[in-house]
Design a protein around this motif. Structure first.
Motif, PDB file in Angstrom:
ATOM      1  N   LEU A  40       6.904  13.984  10.162  1.00  0.00           N
ATOM      2  CA  LEU A  40       6.090  13.049  11.040  1.00  0.00           C
ATOM      3  C   LEU A  40       4.811  13.346  10.069  1.00  0.00           C
ATOM      4  CD1 LEU A  40       4.939  16.251  13.230  1.00  0.00           C
ATOM      5  CD2 LEU A  40       6.069  13.813  13.669  1.00  0.00           C
ATOM      6  N   CYS A  41       5.323  13.480   8.550  1.00  0.00           N
ATOM      7  CA  CYS A  41       3.836  12.647   8.085  1.00  0.00           C
ATOM      8  C   CYS A  41       4.044  11.851   7.500  1.00  0.00           C
ATOM      9  CB  CYS A  41       3.123  14.167   7.254  1.00  0.00           C
ATOM     10  SG  CYS A  41       1.797  12.700   6.277  1.00  0.00           S
ATOM     11  N   MET A  42       5.534  11.331   6.934  1.00  0.00           N
ATOM     12  CA  MET A  42       6.338  10.277   6.709  1.00  0.00           C
ATOM     13  C   MET A  42       5.927   9.450   7.784  1.00  0.00           C
ATOM     14  SD  MET A  42       9.415  11.336   4.512  1.00  0.00           S
ATOM     15  CE  MET A  42       9.730  11.674   5.232  1.00  0.00           C
ATOM     16  N   GLY A  43       6.394   9.545   8.789  1.00  0.00           N
ATOM     17  CA  GLY A  43       6.451   8.502   9.767  1.00  0.00           C
ATOM     18  C   GLY A  43       5.520   8.240  11.009  1.00  0.00           C
ATOM     19  N   ILE A  44       4.264   8.780  10.109  1.00  0.00           N
ATOM     20  CA  ILE A  44       2.946   8.190  11.106  1.00  0.00           C
ATOM     21  C   ILE A  44       2.187   7.373   9.713  1.00  0.00           C
ATOM     22  CG2 ILE A  44      -0.161   9.416  10.889  1.00  0.00           C
ATOM     23  CD1 ILE A  44       1.399  12.041  12.359  1.00  0.00           C
ATOM     24  N   GLY A  45       2.962   8.076   8.463  1.00  0.00           N
ATOM     25  CA  GLY A  45       1.973   6.898   7.528  1.00  0.00           C
ATOM     26  C   GLY A  45       2.995   5.685   7.123  1.00  0.00           C
ATOM     27  N   LEU A  46       3.911   5.644   7.883  1.00  0.00           N
ATOM     28  CA  LEU A  46       4.505   4.719   7.604  1.00  0.00           C
ATOM     29  C   LEU A  46       4.307   3.706   8.707  1.00  0.00           C
ATOM     30  CD1 LEU A  46       7.074   2.271   6.379  1.00  0.00           C
ATOM     31  CD2 LEU A  46       8.628   3.747   7.207  1.00  0.00           C
ATOM     32  N   GLY A  47       4.333   4.070  10.322  1.00  0.00           N
ATOM     33  CA  GLY A  47       3.886   3.628  10.954  1.00  0.00           C
ATOM     34  C   GLY A  47       2.627   2.558  10.627  1.00  0.00           C
ATOM     35  N   TYR A  48       1.182   3.516  10.222  1.00  0.00           N
ATOM     36  CA  TYR A  48       0.354   2.944   9.805  1.00  0.00           C
ATOM     37  C   TYR A  48       0.246   2.205   9.030  1.00  0.00           C
ATOM     38  CZ  TYR A  48      -5.055   3.032   9.584  1.00  0.00           C
ATOM     39  OH  TYR A  48      -6.196   2.028   9.809  1.00  0.00           O
ATOM     40  N   GLY A  49       0.769   2.215   8.603  1.00  0.00           N
ATOM     41  CA  GLY A  49       1.128   1.405   7.089  1.00  0.00           C
ATOM     42  C   GLY A  49       1.779  -0.129   7.978  1.00  0.00           C
ATOM     43  N   LEU A  50       2.698   0.088   8.480  1.00  0.00           N
ATOM     44  CA  LEU A  50       3.151  -0.916   9.116  1.00  0.00           C
ATOM     45  C   LEU A  50       2.440  -2.322  10.247  1.00  0.00           C
ATOM     46  CD1 LEU A  50       6.977   0.221  10.318  1.00  0.00           C
ATOM     47  CD2 LEU A  50       5.762  -1.993   8.356  1.00  0.00           C
ATOM     48  N   TYR A  51       1.354  -1.243  10.667  1.00  0.00           N
ATOM     49  CA  TYR A  51       0.030  -1.793  11.957  1.00  0.00           C
ATOM     50  C   TYR A  51      -0.568  -2.053  10.717  1.00  0.00           C
ATOM     51  CZ  TYR A  51      -4.547  -1.770  13.560  1.00  0.00           C
ATOM     52  OH  TYR A  51      -5.605  -2.155  14.065  1.00  0.00           O
ATOM     53  N   LEU A  52      -0.963  -1.670   9.703  1.00  0.00           N
ATOM     54  CA  LEU A  52      -2.013  -2.384   8.857  1.00  0.00           C
ATOM     55  C   LEU A  52      -1.337  -3.999   8.377  1.00  0.00           C
ATOM     56  CD1 LEU A  52      -3.533   0.783   6.277  1.00  0.00           C
ATOM     57  CD2 LEU A  52      -4.724  -1.391   7.963  1.00  0.00           C
ATOM     58  N   LEU A  53       0.158  -3.737   7.802  1.00  0.00           N
ATOM     59  CA  LEU A  53       0.891  -4.657   7.128  1.00  0.00           C
ATOM     60  C   LEU A  53       0.963  -6.134   8.631  1.00  0.00           C
ATOM     61  CD1 LEU A  53       3.482  -3.644   5.246  1.00  0.00           C
ATOM     62  CD2 LEU A  53       2.022  -4.639   3.973  1.00  0.00           C
ATOM     63  N   ALA A  54       1.081  -5.917   9.683  1.00  0.00           N
ATOM     64  CA  ALA A  54       1.125  -6.430  10.822  1.00  0.00           C
ATOM     65  C   ALA A  54       0.061  -6.981  10.824  1.00  0.00           C
ATOM     66  CB  ALA A  54       1.499  -6.093  11.721  1.00  0.00           C
ATOM     67  N   ARG A  55      -1.374  -6.676  10.637  1.00  0.00           N
ATOM     68  CA  ARG A  55      -2.625  -7.005  11.472  1.00  0.00           C
ATOM     69  C   ARG A  55      -3.117  -8.038  10.063  1.00  0.00           C
ATOM     70  NH1 ARG A  55      -4.069  -9.011  14.799  1.00  0.00           N
ATOM     71  NH2 ARG A  55      -6.351  -8.333  14.834  1.00  0.00           N
ATOM     72  N   SER A  56      -2.644  -8.500   8.900  1.00  0.00           N
ATOM     73  CA  SER A  56      -2.972  -8.943   7.819  1.00  0.00           C
ATOM     74  C   SER A  56      -2.281 -10.411   7.864  1.00  0.00           C
ATOM     75  CB  SER A  56      -2.043  -8.005   7.074  1.00  0.00           C
ATOM     76  OG  SER A  56      -2.379  -9.158   5.407  1.00  0.00           O
ATOM     77  N   ALA A  57      -3.269 -11.156   6.985  1.00  0.00           N
ATOM     78  CA  ALA A  57      -2.906 -12.484   7.357  1.00  0.00           C
ATOM     79  C   ALA A  57      -2.457 -13.162   5.669  1.00  0.00           C
ATOM     80  CB  ALA A  57      -4.249 -13.762   7.264  1.00  0.00           C
ATOM     81  N   GLU A  58      -2.094 -11.478   4.884  1.00  0.00           N
ATOM     82  CA  GLU A  58      -1.621 -12.289   3.363  1.00  0.00           C
ATOM     83  C   GLU A  58       0.248 -11.804   3.730  1.00  0.00           C
ATOM     84  OE1 GLU A  58      -0.645 -12.934  -0.078  1.00  0.00           O
ATOM     85  OE2 GLU A  58      -2.225 -12.427   0.627  1.00  0.00           O
ATOM     86  N   ARG A  59       0.557 -13.046   3.157  1.00  0.00           N
ATOM     87  CA  ARG A  59       2.087 -12.567   4.086  1.00  0.00           C
ATOM     88  C   ARG A  59       3.179 -12.349   2.498  1.00  0.00           C
ATOM     89  NH1 ARG A  59       1.400 -12.319   8.997  1.00  0.00           N
ATOM     90  NH2 ARG A  59       1.240 -14.521   9.982  1.00  0.00           N
ATOM     91  N   VAL A  60       2.730 -12.323   1.018  1.00  0.00           N
ATOM     92  CA  VAL A  60       2.767 -12.482   0.345  1.00  0.00           C
ATOM     93  C   VAL A  60       3.416 -10.286  -0.147  1.00  0.00           C
ATOM     94  CG1 VAL A  60       3.342 -11.991  -2.433  1.00  0.00           C
ATOM     95  CG2 VAL A  60       2.683 -13.824  -0.932  1.00  0.00           C
ATOM     96  N   GLY A  61       4.273  -9.714  -0.303  1.00  0.00           N
ATOM     97  CA  GLY A  61       4.815  -8.598  -1.117  1.00  0.00           C
ATOM     98  C   GLY A  61       5.551  -7.594   0.347  1.00  0.00           C
ATOM     99  N   ARG A  62       4.944  -8.073   1.278  1.00  0.00           N
ATOM    100  CA  ARG A  62       5.112  -6.658   2.534  1.00  0.00           C
ATOM    101  C   ARG A  62       6.488  -6.270   2.359  1.00  0.00           C
ATOM    102  NH1 ARG A  62       2.677  -9.061   8.169  1.00  0.00           N
ATOM    103  NH2 ARG A  62       1.005 -10.322   7.692  1.00  0.00           N
ATOM    104  N   VAL A  63       7.538  -6.927   2.101  1.00  0.00           N
ATOM    105  CA  VAL A  63       8.559  -6.013   2.110  1.00  0.00           C
ATOM    106  C   VAL A  63       8.697  -5.212   0.899  1.00  0.00           C
ATOM    107  CG1 VAL A  63      11.834  -6.371   2.060  1.00  0.00           C
ATOM    108  CG2 VAL A  63      10.307  -7.921   3.375  1.00  0.00           C
ATOM    109  N   VAL A  64       8.222  -5.767  -0.271  1.00  0.00           N
ATOM    110  CA  VAL A  64       8.269  -5.506  -1.158  1.00  0.00           C
ATOM    111  C   VAL A  64       7.899  -3.759  -0.859  1.00  0.00           C
ATOM    112  CG1 VAL A  64       7.339  -4.543  -3.468  1.00  0.00           C
ATOM    113  CG2 VAL A  64       8.807  -6.142  -2.515  1.00  0.00           C
TER     114      VAL A  64
END
Length: 185
Positions: A40-64
């Motif tokens: 759960l801890c890993m899932g919530i963290g990664l899910g929130y991280g994906l949300y942060l990446l999706a809401r960013s205008a910056e496109r570089v380095g997302r996959v990394v």
């Protein structure tokens, strides 16, 4: 893409808290509670991280970032086996993602770290008082919904001189808005 707002953060917090509660209920039937807590801890963290990446205008380095997030989380889970270190890891990864993708100034990064620690303290308080996973996740992410309100130094330097003509101030604000629109499209 515009920065996320507080209302959006509240909805993300509500969704994550509901999903965490339902997932915990289902996984607790299949796995030991320590493993469920780590997942759960890993899932919530990664899910929130994906949300942060999706809401960013910056496109570089997302996959990394995503691959690094998964690799670090799994390494910590495999080496330590403890929830405390996994929780600390997820908080640091959230902070680093917000610093890299949403804040450009050191002062904003420090304020964001303070907000993250405040949310963590509030979540611990909610867990201790209620024992509810829903309220713990909700409290942590509800405080994190405030992160778009952290000003950057460029926001502070853009504040206009109060002695200036109101029309000139409005004209500059309109020009900045047009520049932001033209850059995004």
């Amino acid at each position: 893409m515009t920065r996320p707002g507080f209302g959006e953060g509240v909805l993300v917090a509500l969704g994550a808290a509901l999903l965490a509660t339902v997932t915990e209920t289902g996984l607790s039937l299949l796995l030991p509670s320590a493993d469920v807590a780590q997942l759960l801890c890993m899932g919530i963290g990664l899910g929130y991280g994906l949300y942060l990446l999706a809401r960013s205008a910056e496109r570089v380095g997302r996959v990394v970032v995503v691959l690094g997030w998964v690799a670090i989380s799994l390494t910590v889970a495999g080496l330590s086996g403890g929830l405390g270190l996994q929780l600390l890891t997820q908080l640091v990864l959230v902070w680093l993602t917000r610093v890299l993708y949403h804040h450009a100034e050191p002062m904003a990064a420090l304020l964001d770290l303070g907000l993250l620690l405040l949310g963590f303290a509030a979540a611990l308080w909610a867990l201790e008082r209620t024992g509810s996973l829903f309220l713990t996740v909700w409290t942590l992410l509800l405080v994190q919904a405030l992160f778009p309100l952290i000003p950057s130094r460029s926001d502070w330097s853009r504040r206009d001189d109060p002695s200036e003509d109101a029309f000139a101030v409005a004209e500059r604000a309109a020009e900045r808005a047009l520049q932001r629109l033209s850059v995004r499209h």
